[in-house]
Design a protein around this motif. Sequence first.
Motif, mmCIF file in Angstrom:
data_model
loop_
_atom_site.group_PDB
_atom_site.id
_atom_site.type_symbol
_atom_site.label_atom_id
_atom_site.label_comp_id
_atom_site.label_asym_id
_atom_site.label_seq_id
_atom_site.Cartn_x
_atom_site.Cartn_y
_atom_site.Cartn_z
ATOM 1 N N LEU A 17 0.951 -1.066 -0.089
ATOM 2 C CA LEU A 17 -0.044 0.034 0.025
ATOM 3 C C LEU A 17 0.799 1.153 -0.007
ATOM 4 C CD1 LEU A 17 -2.890 -0.528 2.317
ATOM 5 C CD2 LEU A 17 -3.073 -0.654 -0.107
ATOM 6 N N VAL A 18 1.907 1.217 0.842
ATOM 7 C CA VAL A 18 2.884 2.343 0.880
ATOM 8 C C VAL A 18 3.654 2.561 -0.550
ATOM 9 C CG1 VAL A 18 5.005 3.174 1.746
ATOM 10 C CG2 VAL A 18 3.320 1.957 3.039
ATOM 11 N N GLY A 19 3.707 1.390 -1.201
ATOM 12 C CA GLY A 19 4.289 1.630 -2.852
ATOM 13 C C GLY A 19 3.416 2.130 -3.550
ATOM 14 N N LEU A 20 1.889 1.908 -3.640
ATOM 15 C CA LEU A 20 0.817 2.564 -4.256
ATOM 16 C C LEU A 20 0.609 3.944 -3.934
ATOM 17 C CD1 LEU A 20 -1.257 2.356 -6.444
ATOM 18 C CD2 LEU A 20 -2.843 1.633 -4.708
ATOM 19 N N ALA A 21 1.040 4.243 -2.423
ATOM 20 C CA ALA A 21 0.650 5.633 -2.181
ATOM 21 C C ALA A 21 1.694 6.296 -2.790
ATOM 22 C CB ALA A 21 0.747 5.609 -0.703
ATOM 23 N N VAL A 22 3.185 6.129 -2.793
ATOM 24 C CA VAL A 22 4.305 6.778 -3.271
ATOM 25 C C VAL A 22 4.035 7.229 -4.661
ATOM 26 C CG1 VAL A 22 6.783 6.624 -3.653
ATOM 27 C CG2 VAL A 22 5.865 5.928 -1.623
ATOM 28 N N ARG A 23 3.636 6.108 -5.394
ATOM 29 C CA ARG A 23 3.320 6.345 -6.931
ATOM 30 C C ARG A 23 2.074 7.418 -7.125
ATOM 31 N NH1 ARG A 23 6.060 5.723 -11.761
ATOM 32 N NH2 ARG A 23 4.289 6.050 -13.295
ATOM 33 N N LEU A 24 1.173 7.158 -6.487
ATOM 34 C CA LEU A 24 -0.012 8.069 -6.364
ATOM 35 C C LEU A 24 0.449 9.568 -6.051
ATOM 36 C CD1 LEU A 24 -2.831 5.768 -4.886
ATOM 37 C CD2 LEU A 24 -2.958 6.841 -7.277
ATOM 38 N N ARG A 25 1.200 9.711 -5.144
ATOM 39 C CA ARG A 25 1.542 11.092 -4.869
ATOM 40 C C ARG A 25 2.517 11.561 -5.674
ATOM 41 N NH1 ARG A 25 2.338 12.700 0.638
ATOM 42 N NH2 ARG A 25 4.411 13.483 0.408
ATOM 43 N N GLY A 26 3.537 10.746 -6.559
ATOM 44 C CA GLY A 26 4.302 11.343 -7.641
ATOM 45 C C GLY A 26 3.056 11.807 -8.843
ATOM 46 N N THR A 217 -2.888 -6.127 -11.729
ATOM 47 C CA THR A 217 -2.065 -5.195 -12.058
ATOM 48 C C THR A 217 -0.506 -5.198 -12.068
ATOM 49 O OG1 THR A 217 -1.987 -4.565 -9.596
ATOM 50 C CG2 THR A 217 -3.890 -3.556 -10.949
ATOM 51 N N GLY A 218 -0.438 -6.380 -11.387
ATOM 52 C CA GLY A 218 0.994 -6.529 -11.105
ATOM 53 C C GLY A 218 1.291 -6.304 -9.599
ATOM 54 N N ALA A 219 2.354 -6.799 -8.989
ATOM 55 C CA ALA A 219 2.592 -6.245 -7.571
ATOM 56 C C ALA A 219 3.009 -5.012 -7.295
ATOM 57 C CB ALA A 219 3.844 -7.413 -7.057
ATOM 58 N N ARG A 387 7.769 -8.359 -13.530
ATOM 59 C CA ARG A 387 7.253 -6.846 -13.785
ATOM 60 C C ARG A 387 7.846 -6.002 -12.577
ATOM 61 N NH1 ARG A 387 1.273 -6.631 -16.449
ATOM 62 N NH2 ARG A 387 1.908 -4.481 -15.861
ATOM 63 N N THR A 388 8.044 -4.990 -12.945
ATOM 64 C CA THR A 388 8.204 -4.010 -11.543
ATOM 65 C C THR A 388 7.126 -2.689 -11.582
ATOM 66 O OG1 THR A 388 9.905 -2.724 -12.872
ATOM 67 C CG2 THR A 388 10.560 -4.636 -11.491
ATOM 68 N N ASP A 389 6.314 -2.805 -12.644
ATOM 69 C CA ASP A 389 5.327 -1.613 -12.878
ATOM 70 C C ASP A 389 3.974 -1.704 -12.423
ATOM 71 O OD1 ASP A 389 4.307 -3.313 -14.593
ATOM 72 O OD2 ASP A 389 4.330 -1.918 -16.106
ATOM 73 N N GLY A 390 3.872 -2.796 -11.222
ATOM 74 C CA GLY A 390 2.599 -2.915 -10.755
ATOM 75 C C GLY A 390 2.083 -1.642 -10.088
ATOM 76 N N ALA A 391 2.807 -0.750 -9.322
ATOM 77 C CA ALA A 391 1.955 0.132 -8.727
ATOM 78 C C ALA A 391 1.760 1.228 -9.545
ATOM 79 C CB ALA A 391 3.216 0.561 -7.611
ATOM 80 N N ALA A 392 2.523 1.375 -10.657
ATOM 81 C CA ALA A 392 2.252 2.451 -11.588
ATOM 82 C C ALA A 392 1.022 2.056 -12.400
ATOM 83 C CB ALA A 392 3.311 2.810 -12.629
ATOM 84 N N VAL A 393 0.852 0.783 -12.889
ATOM 85 C CA VAL A 393 -0.545 0.381 -13.617
ATOM 86 C C VAL A 393 -1.565 0.555 -12.646
ATOM 87 C CG1 VAL A 393 -1.497 -1.720 -14.273
ATOM 88 C CG2 VAL A 393 0.797 -1.416 -14.930
ATOM 89 N N ASP A 396 -2.586 4.576 -12.285
ATOM 90 C CA ASP A 396 -2.994 4.991 -13.514
ATOM 91 C C ASP A 396 -4.490 4.425 -13.610
ATOM 92 O OD1 ASP A 396 -0.725 6.289 -14.025
ATOM 93 O OD2 ASP A 396 0.060 4.877 -15.391
ATOM 94 N N LEU A 397 -4.838 3.074 -13.174
ATOM 95 C CA LEU A 397 -6.208 2.733 -13.467
ATOM 96 C C LEU A 397 -6.981 3.307 -12.422
ATOM 97 C CD1 LEU A 397 -8.131 0.405 -14.653
ATOM 98 C CD2 LEU A 397 -6.916 -1.116 -12.822
ATOM 99 N N LEU A 398 -6.606 3.496 -11.077
ATOM 100 C CA LEU A 398 -7.364 4.023 -10.066
ATOM 101 C C LEU A 398 -7.759 5.724 -10.464
ATOM 102 C CD1 LEU A 398 -8.824 3.942 -7.353
ATOM 103 C CD2 LEU A 398 -6.450 4.692 -6.188
#
Length: 411
Positions: A17-26, A217-219, A387-393, A396-398
């Motif tokens: 969740l923190v990984g997704l949060a960091v991506r969203l903040r970006g 989405t990927g990890a 894959r390493t782009d799961g949080a980015a995917v 974007d989807l969210l």
Amino acid sequence: MRVLLSTMGTRGDVEPLVGLAVRLRGLGVEVRVCAPPDCAEPFDGSGVPLVPTGPPVRPILARAAPPTAQDLARRAAASVAAHFGTVAAAARGCDALVATGVMPAGARSVAERLGICYVFASYQPATLPSPYRPPPRLPLPGRPLPPEATDNRALWDLDAQGWSAVFGTALNSHRESAGLPPVEDVRSHVFTDRPWLAADPVLSPWQEPADLDVVQTGAWILPDERPLPAGLEAFLAAGAPPVFVGFGSMPVRAPRDAAANAVEAVRAQGRRVLVSRGWAGLAPADGGGDCLAVGEVNQQALFARVAAVVHHGGAGTTTTAARAGAPQVVVPQAVDQPYWAGRVAELGIGAAHDGPEPTVASLSAALRTALAPRTRARAAAVAARIRTDGAAVAADLLLETVRGEGTPASS
């Protein structure tokens, strides 16, 4: 845009969740995360605010006896109350709520009451209903799955009945107070018919067709840039790559025996040992120079420098080891971990230990498989496909979903 991410699980549930949060903040999104108060480590230096939610999870996991039906009912009621309390307060003013964890009953009700987008995400497919596999035999006192039953759909129906029996009364009581209609099938309500699967498609593919319209989405990986401690660097440089042994936030039956057996089994393969203390407090039984106990470290960096990883089979640890190309021995303890053990063995990137309590003999046999040259070669080949782009995917989807540009995530 504001987004709330929520879980009531262990560190393995929080870190993605923190990984997704960091991506969203970006992407300019205001994000906060609801998580247990004793799972704060992943937030350090992330800039993501933590809203402590529910009771600490370590004391619950540390209990030696399995939960009784009364224990489970109390925990379910507390979880639902926390969702309608702390999580609901944190969700005010948000545009979306993303919930993870074994059964975040109450999260969708919060989103429903506030009229915001709701997404349920799982880090593994083992708990998502599928005709291709049975449900995990979770410890639901009084609701055991018949050991002789083999029809997967029938077993998933029983699984749904079990979750409704545990959470239904508390959930519907709070929904009634909030002016919401009752829910009959708690699992289907929480998961929706379009859950997200935040797992790597190579390690954990979703099989179609199935009853759920799963979005994979990927990890969600939180990049870790921390240097390894000087003492650990010195140990790594002093000899051949060691074998890492750790069980993360899992309670381990007889932790002293588990650590002693692991050290002896690794030594029998002519290898040095790194023992991760984890929540079980593992430690080498002696002060031998070929063993080192470590605390919280950057596993992304460490696993690329070890001979093999012996672990409990959490989704995060399995993915981190696979990304690093490290052969694995999975000693599953609970829930989805037998699934990950099976996947490691099926992919040829390690061995699945039979059961949660390793002996010297059983772990030695698994290590011989993991340390074989063909296993390391296979692990390296699979690592190149992770894959390493799961949080980015997912981020974007969210955003697309909230803005109405994609298919609604909840239904």
